[in-house]
Design an enzyme around this catalytic site. Structure first.
Site, PDB file in Angstrom:
ATOM      1  N   HIS A  42       0.806  -1.216   0.000  1.00 17.22           N
ATOM      2  CA  HIS A  42       0.000   0.000   0.000  1.00 17.22           C
ATOM      3  C   HIS A  42       0.843   1.271   0.000  1.00 17.22           C
ATOM      4  O   HIS A  42       0.313   2.367  -0.220  1.00 17.22           O
ATOM      5  CB  HIS A  42      -0.927   0.018   1.222  1.00 17.22           C
ATOM      6  CG  HIS A  42      -2.130  -0.859   1.088  1.00 17.22           C
ATOM      7  ND1 HIS A  42      -2.076  -2.227   1.245  1.00 17.22           N
ATOM      8  CD2 HIS A  42      -3.431  -0.566   0.811  1.00 17.22           C
ATOM      9  CE1 HIS A  42      -3.281  -2.734   1.091  1.00 17.22           C
ATOM     10  NE2 HIS A  42      -4.125  -1.750   0.810  1.00 17.22           N
ATOM     11  N   GLU A  67       1.445 -15.586  25.743  1.00 14.59           N
ATOM     12  CA  GLU A  67       1.160 -17.033  25.630  1.00 14.59           C
ATOM     13  C   GLU A  67       2.400 -17.823  25.217  1.00 14.59           C
ATOM     14  O   GLU A  67       2.295 -18.838  24.525  1.00 14.59           O
ATOM     15  CB  GLU A  67       0.013 -17.289  24.654  1.00 14.59           C
ATOM     16  CG  GLU A  67      -1.347 -16.842  25.168  1.00 14.59           C
ATOM     17  CD  GLU A  67      -1.776 -17.560  26.431  1.00 14.59           C
ATOM     18  OE1 GLU A  67      -1.326 -18.711  26.660  1.00 14.59           O
ATOM     19  OE2 GLU A  67      -2.554 -16.971  27.206  1.00 14.59           O
ATOM     20  N   THR A  93       6.682 -16.803  24.419  1.00 17.55           N
ATOM     21  CA  THR A  93       7.423 -16.115  23.369  1.00 17.55           C
ATOM     22  C   THR A  93       7.822 -17.079  22.251  1.00 17.55           C
ATOM     23  O   THR A  93       7.816 -18.299  22.422  1.00 17.55           O
ATOM     24  CB  THR A  93       8.699 -15.476  23.945  1.00 17.55           C
ATOM     25  OG1 THR A  93       9.572 -16.530  24.409  1.00 17.55           O
ATOM     26  CG2 THR A  93       8.389 -14.536  25.102  1.00 17.55           C
TER      27      THR A  93
END
Length: 387
Positions: free
Chosen positions: A342, A367, A369
Protein backbone atom coordinates in the site's frame (compact mmCIF):
# COMPACT_ATOMS: atom_id res chain seq x y z
CA UNK A 1 -8.82 -35.76 8.31
CA UNK A 2 -11.60 -34.05 6.33
CA UNK A 3 -10.50 -30.65 5.03
CA UNK A 4 -14.04 -29.60 4.12
CA UNK A 5 -16.26 -27.67 6.51
CA UNK A 6 -19.53 -29.14 7.73
CA UNK A 7 -22.79 -27.29 7.22
CA UNK A 8 -22.73 -26.31 10.90
CA UNK A 9 -19.17 -24.98 10.64
CA UNK A 10 -20.07 -22.96 7.55
CA UNK A 11 -23.01 -21.45 9.45
CA UNK A 12 -20.85 -20.57 12.47
CA UNK A 13 -18.21 -18.95 10.25
CA UNK A 14 -20.80 -16.93 8.34
CA UNK A 15 -22.67 -15.88 11.50
CA UNK A 16 -19.50 -14.84 13.30
CA UNK A 17 -18.07 -12.96 10.31
CA UNK A 18 -21.36 -11.10 9.80
CA UNK A 19 -21.44 -10.15 13.49
CA UNK A 20 -17.84 -8.92 13.37
CA UNK A 21 -18.41 -6.82 10.25
CA UNK A 22 -21.74 -5.34 11.37
CA UNK A 23 -21.30 -4.97 15.12
CA UNK A 24 -17.55 -4.58 15.71
CA UNK A 25 -16.02 -2.92 12.65
CA UNK A 26 -18.11 0.28 13.04
CA UNK A 27 -16.57 0.96 16.47
CA UNK A 28 -12.93 0.22 15.67
CA UNK A 29 -11.90 3.75 14.73
CA UNK A 30 -13.22 5.23 17.97
CA UNK A 31 -11.50 2.61 20.15
CA UNK A 32 -8.24 2.95 18.23
CA UNK A 33 -8.18 6.74 18.47
CA UNK A 34 -9.25 7.03 22.11
CA UNK A 35 -7.73 3.83 23.49
CA UNK A 36 -10.92 3.46 25.48
CA UNK A 37 -13.74 0.95 25.31
CA UNK A 38 -16.95 2.40 26.72
CA UNK A 39 -18.75 -0.01 29.03
CA UNK A 40 -22.18 1.02 27.76
CA UNK A 41 -21.04 -0.05 24.31
CA UNK A 42 -19.64 -3.27 25.75
CA UNK A 43 -22.99 -4.13 27.33
CA UNK A 44 -24.86 -3.30 24.13
CA UNK A 45 -22.69 -5.53 21.93
CA UNK A 46 -22.51 -8.20 24.62
CA UNK A 47 -26.29 -8.50 24.61
CA UNK A 48 -26.28 -8.93 20.85
CA UNK A 49 -23.54 -11.56 21.06
CA UNK A 50 -25.49 -13.53 23.65
CA UNK A 51 -28.63 -13.33 21.51
CA UNK A 52 -26.65 -14.55 18.49
CA UNK A 53 -25.29 -17.52 20.44
CA UNK A 54 -21.69 -16.34 20.07
CA UNK A 55 -20.94 -15.72 23.75
CA UNK A 56 -18.86 -18.20 25.79
CA UNK A 57 -18.58 -20.47 22.75
CA UNK A 58 -15.44 -22.11 24.16
CA UNK A 59 -17.12 -23.44 27.31
CA UNK A 60 -18.41 -27.05 27.23
CA UNK A 61 -22.14 -27.44 26.76
CA UNK A 62 -22.47 -29.21 30.11
CA UNK A 63 -21.39 -25.97 31.77
CA UNK A 64 -23.71 -23.72 29.79
CA UNK A 65 -21.45 -22.79 26.87
CA UNK A 66 -21.76 -23.50 23.17
CA UNK A 67 -19.55 -26.59 23.46
CA UNK A 68 -17.79 -26.16 20.13
CA UNK A 69 -15.27 -28.82 19.20
CA UNK A 70 -11.74 -27.43 18.94
CA UNK A 71 -11.50 -27.05 15.11
CA UNK A 72 -14.88 -25.28 15.02
CA UNK A 73 -13.88 -23.06 17.94
CA UNK A 74 -10.69 -22.11 16.10
CA UNK A 75 -12.69 -21.20 12.98
CA UNK A 76 -14.85 -18.99 15.21
CA UNK A 77 -11.76 -17.40 16.78
CA UNK A 78 -10.32 -16.70 13.33
CA UNK A 79 -13.41 -14.70 12.40
CA UNK A 80 -13.38 -12.75 15.67
CA UNK A 81 -9.68 -12.06 15.18
CA UNK A 82 -10.45 -9.84 12.19
CA UNK A 83 -11.63 -7.06 14.53
CA UNK A 84 -10.00 -4.82 17.11
CA UNK A 85 -8.91 -7.10 19.95
CA UNK A 86 -10.59 -5.15 22.76
CA UNK A 87 -13.91 -5.23 20.98
CA UNK A 88 -14.00 -8.92 20.23
CA UNK A 89 -12.42 -10.09 23.46
CA UNK A 90 -14.51 -7.98 25.83
CA UNK A 91 -17.82 -7.82 23.98
CA UNK A 92 -17.86 -11.41 22.69
CA UNK A 93 -16.17 -12.86 25.76
CA UNK A 94 -14.74 -16.34 26.14
CA UNK A 95 -14.39 -17.09 29.85
CA UNK A 96 -11.28 -19.03 30.78
CA UNK A 97 -11.79 -22.78 30.48
CA UNK A 98 -9.90 -23.19 33.72
CA UNK A 99 -13.12 -22.19 35.49
CA UNK A 100 -14.49 -25.59 34.51
CA UNK A 101 -11.96 -27.17 36.87
CA UNK A 102 -13.73 -25.72 39.90
CA UNK A 103 -15.96 -27.54 42.34
CA UNK A 104 -19.73 -27.39 41.73
CA UNK A 105 -19.90 -24.55 44.26
CA UNK A 106 -17.06 -22.68 42.54
CA UNK A 107 -18.63 -23.15 39.13
CA UNK A 108 -21.92 -21.73 40.40
CA UNK A 109 -20.12 -18.75 41.92
CA UNK A 110 -17.63 -17.99 39.16
CA UNK A 111 -18.19 -19.91 35.92
CA UNK A 112 -21.95 -19.61 35.51
CA UNK A 113 -22.05 -15.78 35.88
CA UNK A 114 -19.22 -15.50 33.32
CA UNK A 115 -21.08 -17.69 30.84
CA UNK A 116 -24.20 -15.56 31.38
CA UNK A 117 -22.24 -12.34 30.73
CA UNK A 118 -22.72 -11.11 34.30
CA UNK A 119 -19.05 -11.31 35.32
CA UNK A 120 -15.55 -11.27 33.80
CA UNK A 121 -12.54 -13.28 34.93
CA UNK A 122 -8.80 -12.73 34.57
CA UNK A 123 -5.71 -14.92 35.05
CA UNK A 124 -2.76 -13.67 37.11
CA UNK A 125 0.51 -15.49 36.47
CA UNK A 126 3.12 -13.05 35.16
CA UNK A 127 5.26 -11.03 37.57
CA UNK A 128 7.76 -8.20 37.07
CA UNK A 129 10.60 -10.64 37.72
CA UNK A 130 9.04 -13.81 36.34
CA UNK A 131 7.69 -13.80 32.80
CA UNK A 132 8.42 -16.97 30.86
CA UNK A 133 9.97 -18.54 33.99
CA UNK A 134 6.78 -19.04 35.96
CA UNK A 135 8.59 -21.24 38.46
CA UNK A 136 10.57 -18.14 39.36
CA UNK A 137 7.51 -16.34 40.71
CA UNK A 138 7.94 -14.61 44.05
CA UNK A 139 4.29 -13.96 44.89
CA UNK A 140 3.37 -16.44 47.59
CA UNK A 141 0.53 -17.83 49.63
CA UNK A 142 0.93 -19.24 53.11
CA UNK A 143 -1.62 -21.18 55.09
CA UNK A 144 -2.84 -19.60 58.30
CA UNK A 145 -5.36 -21.81 60.03
CA UNK A 146 -8.15 -22.49 57.58
CA UNK A 147 -7.23 -19.44 55.47
CA UNK A 148 -4.51 -18.56 53.00
CA UNK A 149 -2.61 -15.27 53.09
CA UNK A 150 -1.42 -13.95 49.71
CA UNK A 151 1.45 -11.52 49.17
CA UNK A 152 3.20 -10.28 46.05
CA UNK A 153 2.71 -8.47 42.75
CA UNK A 154 1.47 -9.55 39.32
CA UNK A 155 1.63 -7.45 36.16
CA UNK A 156 0.56 -7.51 32.50
CA UNK A 157 -2.77 -8.92 33.70
CA UNK A 158 -5.23 -8.54 30.85
CA UNK A 159 -8.57 -6.78 31.47
CA UNK A 160 -8.16 -7.04 35.26
CA UNK A 161 -9.70 -3.59 35.58
CA UNK A 162 -13.13 -4.92 34.61
CA UNK A 163 -12.73 -8.43 36.02
CA UNK A 164 -14.90 -9.29 39.01
CA UNK A 165 -12.31 -11.78 40.23
CA UNK A 166 -8.88 -13.12 39.39
CA UNK A 167 -7.43 -16.59 39.35
CA UNK A 168 -4.06 -15.93 40.98
CA UNK A 169 -1.20 -18.40 40.76
CA UNK A 170 0.99 -18.29 43.86
CA UNK A 171 4.06 -20.13 45.13
CA UNK A 172 2.96 -22.27 48.07
CA UNK A 173 6.06 -24.37 48.77
CA UNK A 174 9.11 -26.08 47.30
CA UNK A 175 10.10 -29.59 46.33
CA UNK A 176 13.49 -31.16 45.68
CA UNK A 177 14.25 -32.24 42.12
CA UNK A 178 17.42 -33.53 40.41
CA UNK A 179 17.92 -29.97 39.17
CA UNK A 180 17.49 -28.39 42.59
CA UNK A 181 14.53 -26.96 44.42
CA UNK A 182 11.39 -26.21 42.42
CA UNK A 183 8.51 -24.07 43.56
CA UNK A 184 5.09 -25.57 44.00
CA UNK A 185 2.23 -23.47 42.63
CA UNK A 186 -1.39 -23.20 43.71
CA UNK A 187 -4.28 -21.37 42.00
CA UNK A 188 -6.68 -19.22 44.04
CA UNK A 189 -9.91 -17.37 43.35
CA UNK A 190 -9.61 -13.79 44.62
CA UNK A 191 -12.68 -11.56 44.42
CA UNK A 192 -12.36 -7.87 43.62
CA UNK A 193 -12.87 -5.92 46.83
CA UNK A 194 -11.15 -8.49 49.03
CA UNK A 195 -9.09 -6.59 51.65
CA UNK A 196 -5.42 -6.58 50.68
CA UNK A 197 -6.13 -7.05 46.95
CA UNK A 198 -5.64 -3.94 44.81
CA UNK A 199 -5.89 -3.52 41.03
CA UNK A 200 -3.75 -0.68 39.66
CA UNK A 201 -3.46 0.75 36.17
CA UNK A 202 -0.93 -1.07 34.04
CA UNK A 203 1.23 0.11 31.16
CA UNK A 204 0.39 2.03 28.01
CA UNK A 205 0.60 -0.41 25.14
CA UNK A 206 0.90 0.29 21.43
CA UNK A 207 -0.80 -3.03 20.65
CA UNK A 208 -4.50 -3.81 21.09
CA UNK A 209 -5.71 -0.34 22.03
CA UNK A 210 -8.65 -0.43 24.40
CA UNK A 211 -7.56 -3.81 25.75
CA UNK A 212 -6.08 -3.03 29.13
CA UNK A 213 -3.47 -4.60 31.35
CA UNK A 214 -3.13 -4.05 35.08
CA UNK A 215 -0.83 -4.48 38.06
CA UNK A 216 -2.26 -6.60 40.87
CA UNK A 217 -0.98 -6.16 44.41
CA UNK A 218 -1.57 -8.63 47.22
CA UNK A 219 -0.75 -7.35 50.70
CA UNK A 220 -1.66 -9.88 53.40
CA UNK A 221 -4.72 -10.71 51.34
CA UNK A 222 -6.64 -13.33 53.32
CA UNK A 223 -8.92 -15.77 51.53
CA UNK A 224 -10.65 -18.96 52.70
CA UNK A 225 -9.43 -22.42 51.80
CA UNK A 226 -12.59 -22.94 49.71
CA UNK A 227 -11.11 -20.48 47.19
CA UNK A 228 -8.35 -22.88 46.15
CA UNK A 229 -8.88 -23.92 42.52
CA UNK A 230 -7.95 -27.56 42.07
CA UNK A 231 -5.53 -29.06 44.57
CA UNK A 232 -2.94 -27.33 46.73
CA UNK A 233 0.49 -27.35 45.00
CA UNK A 234 -1.19 -28.51 41.75
CA UNK A 235 -1.70 -25.15 40.06
CA UNK A 236 0.34 -26.03 36.99
CA UNK A 237 -1.51 -29.30 36.59
CA UNK A 238 -4.91 -27.59 36.54
CA UNK A 239 -3.59 -24.94 34.15
CA UNK A 240 -2.08 -27.48 31.77
CA UNK A 241 -5.29 -29.52 31.78
CA UNK A 242 -7.68 -26.66 31.09
CA UNK A 243 -5.58 -24.02 29.29
CA UNK A 244 -3.93 -26.30 26.74
CA UNK A 245 -5.47 -24.79 23.61
CA UNK A 246 -4.90 -21.09 24.39
CA UNK A 247 -1.83 -21.01 22.14
CA UNK A 248 -3.99 -22.25 19.30
CA UNK A 249 -6.49 -19.53 20.10
CA UNK A 250 -3.77 -16.89 19.71
CA UNK A 251 -2.78 -18.44 16.39
CA UNK A 252 -6.38 -18.54 15.17
CA UNK A 253 -6.96 -14.84 15.82
CA UNK A 254 -3.73 -14.14 13.92
CA UNK A 255 -5.19 -15.99 10.93
CA UNK A 256 -8.18 -13.65 10.91
CA UNK A 257 -6.11 -10.47 11.02
CA UNK A 258 -3.75 -11.76 8.36
CA UNK A 259 -6.66 -12.59 6.08
CA UNK A 260 -8.11 -9.10 6.51
CA UNK A 261 -4.78 -7.47 5.66
CA UNK A 262 -4.35 -9.83 2.70
CA UNK A 263 -7.77 -9.05 1.25
CA UNK A 264 -7.01 -5.33 1.38
CA UNK A 265 -3.69 -6.01 -0.34
CA UNK A 266 -5.16 -8.04 -3.18
CA UNK A 267 -7.82 -5.43 -3.87
CA UNK A 268 -5.26 -2.61 -3.75
CA UNK A 269 -2.87 -4.47 -6.07
CA UNK A 270 -5.68 -5.05 -8.55
CA UNK A 271 -7.00 -1.47 -8.60
CA UNK A 272 -4.06 0.82 -7.83
CA UNK A 273 -2.39 1.87 -11.06
CA UNK A 274 1.16 3.05 -11.59
CA UNK A 275 3.03 3.40 -14.89
CA UNK A 276 -0.18 2.68 -16.78
CA UNK A 277 -1.14 -0.64 -15.20
CA UNK A 278 -2.33 -2.18 -11.90
CA UNK A 279 0.60 -2.59 -9.51
CA UNK A 280 -0.32 -6.27 -9.14
CA UNK A 281 1.11 -6.74 -12.64
CA UNK A 282 4.59 -6.03 -11.31
CA UNK A 283 6.47 -9.01 -9.91
CA UNK A 284 7.64 -6.92 -6.97
CA UNK A 285 4.02 -6.85 -5.79
CA UNK A 286 2.58 -10.06 -7.24
CA UNK A 287 5.31 -12.20 -5.68
CA UNK A 288 4.58 -10.63 -2.30
CA UNK A 289 0.94 -11.68 -2.65
CA UNK A 290 1.98 -15.21 -3.57
CA UNK A 291 4.28 -15.49 -0.56
CA UNK A 292 1.61 -14.06 1.76
CA UNK A 293 -0.98 -16.55 0.49
CA UNK A 294 1.43 -19.47 0.91
CA UNK A 295 2.38 -18.52 4.48
CA UNK A 296 -1.25 -18.01 5.45
CA UNK A 297 -2.21 -21.41 4.07
CA UNK A 298 0.64 -23.13 5.90
CA UNK A 299 -0.21 -21.46 9.20
CA UNK A 300 -3.91 -22.32 8.91
CA UNK A 301 -3.19 -25.95 8.17
CA UNK A 302 -0.91 -26.18 11.20
CA UNK A 303 -3.47 -24.54 13.48
CA UNK A 304 -6.34 -26.71 12.28
CA UNK A 305 -4.29 -29.92 12.42
CA UNK A 306 -3.27 -29.18 15.99
CA UNK A 307 -6.90 -28.42 16.87
CA UNK A 308 -8.04 -31.70 15.32
CA UNK A 309 -5.34 -33.62 17.19
CA UNK A 310 -6.35 -31.82 20.41
CA UNK A 311 -9.80 -33.39 20.20
CA UNK A 312 -8.30 -36.79 19.31
CA UNK A 313 -6.13 -36.65 22.42
CA UNK A 314 -2.97 -36.97 20.34
CA UNK A 315 -1.73 -33.38 20.26
CA UNK A 316 1.72 -32.70 21.68
CA UNK A 317 3.20 -29.57 23.19
CA UNK A 318 5.42 -29.36 20.12
CA UNK A 319 2.37 -29.44 17.80
CA UNK A 320 0.82 -26.46 19.57
CA UNK A 321 4.15 -24.64 19.84
CA UNK A 322 4.76 -25.04 16.09
CA UNK A 323 1.25 -23.83 15.26
CA UNK A 324 1.46 -20.79 17.52
CA UNK A 325 4.95 -19.92 16.32
CA UNK A 326 4.05 -20.22 12.65
CA UNK A 327 0.82 -18.24 12.90
CA UNK A 328 2.28 -15.35 14.88
CA UNK A 329 5.36 -15.01 12.71
CA UNK A 330 3.21 -15.33 9.59
CA UNK A 331 1.03 -12.43 10.77
CA UNK A 332 4.10 -10.23 11.28
CA UNK A 333 5.22 -10.95 7.71
CA UNK A 334 1.77 -10.46 6.14
CA UNK A 335 1.10 -7.22 8.04
CA UNK A 336 4.46 -5.80 7.01
CA UNK A 337 4.09 -6.78 3.36
CA UNK A 338 0.53 -5.40 3.26
CA UNK A 339 1.84 -2.00 4.29
CA UNK A 340 4.66 -2.24 1.75
CA UNK A 341 2.15 -2.98 -1.02
CA UNK A 342 0.00 0.00 0.00
CA UNK A 343 2.97 2.32 0.34
CA UNK A 344 2.42 5.40 2.49
CA UNK A 345 -1.34 4.81 2.55
CA UNK A 346 -0.73 1.63 4.52
CA UNK A 347 0.40 3.64 7.54
CA UNK A 348 -2.66 5.91 7.58
CA UNK A 349 -5.45 5.07 10.00
CA UNK A 350 -8.07 5.20 7.26
CA UNK A 351 -7.16 1.54 6.77
CA UNK A 352 -6.83 -1.16 9.46
CA UNK A 353 -3.35 -2.12 8.27
CA UNK A 354 -1.32 0.03 10.66
CA UNK A 355 -3.36 -1.38 13.55
CA UNK A 356 -2.86 -4.94 12.39
CA UNK A 357 0.87 -4.23 12.02
CA UNK A 358 1.10 -2.79 15.56
CA UNK A 359 -1.07 -5.49 17.09
CA UNK A 360 0.94 -8.26 15.45
CA UNK A 361 4.01 -7.55 17.54
CA UNK A 362 2.65 -8.75 20.86
CA UNK A 363 1.55 -12.10 19.48
CA UNK A 364 5.16 -13.32 19.43
CA UNK A 365 5.45 -12.52 23.13
CA UNK A 366 2.34 -13.46 25.10
CA UNK A 367 1.16 -17.03 25.63
CA UNK A 368 4.81 -18.03 25.35
CA UNK A 369 7.42 -16.12 23.37
CA UNK A 370 8.69 -17.34 20.02
CA UNK A 371 11.88 -18.35 21.80
CA UNK A 372 9.93 -20.47 24.29
CA UNK A 373 8.05 -22.14 21.41
CA UNK A 374 11.33 -22.96 19.69
CA UNK A 375 12.65 -24.36 22.97
CA UNK A 376 9.60 -26.63 23.30
CA UNK A 377 9.99 -27.83 19.71
CA UNK A 378 13.72 -28.45 19.89
CA UNK A 379 13.48 -30.28 23.23
CA UNK A 380 10.85 -32.60 21.72
CA UNK A 381 13.21 -33.37 18.86
CA UNK A 382 16.25 -34.03 21.04
CA UNK A 383 14.60 -35.77 23.99
CA UNK A 384 14.45 -39.25 22.37
CA UNK A 385 18.24 -39.14 22.13
CA UNK A 386 18.69 -38.13 25.75
CA UNK A 387 20.06 -34.73 24.68
Amino acid sequence: MDFGLTQEQDMIVETTRSFVENELYPHEAQVERTGHLDMDLVREIQGKAIAAGLYAANIPEEFGGAGLDTPTWLLYEKELGRANYALHWTCVARPSNILCAGTPEQRARYLEPCVAGEKWDCLAMTEPGAGSDLRGMKASAKQDGSDWVLNGTKHFISHADIADFTIAFMATGEEDTPRGKKKLITAFFVDKGTPGYVVRDGYRNVSHRGYTNAVLEFDNCRIPAENVLGEVHKGFEVANTWLGATRLQVGATCLGRADRAFRHSVEWAATREQFGQPIGKFQGVSFKLADMAMEMKAAELMIMEAGWKFDQGTVSDADMAMAKLKATEMLAMVADEAIQIHGGMGLMDELPLERIWRDARIERIWEGTSEIQRHIISRALLRPFGA
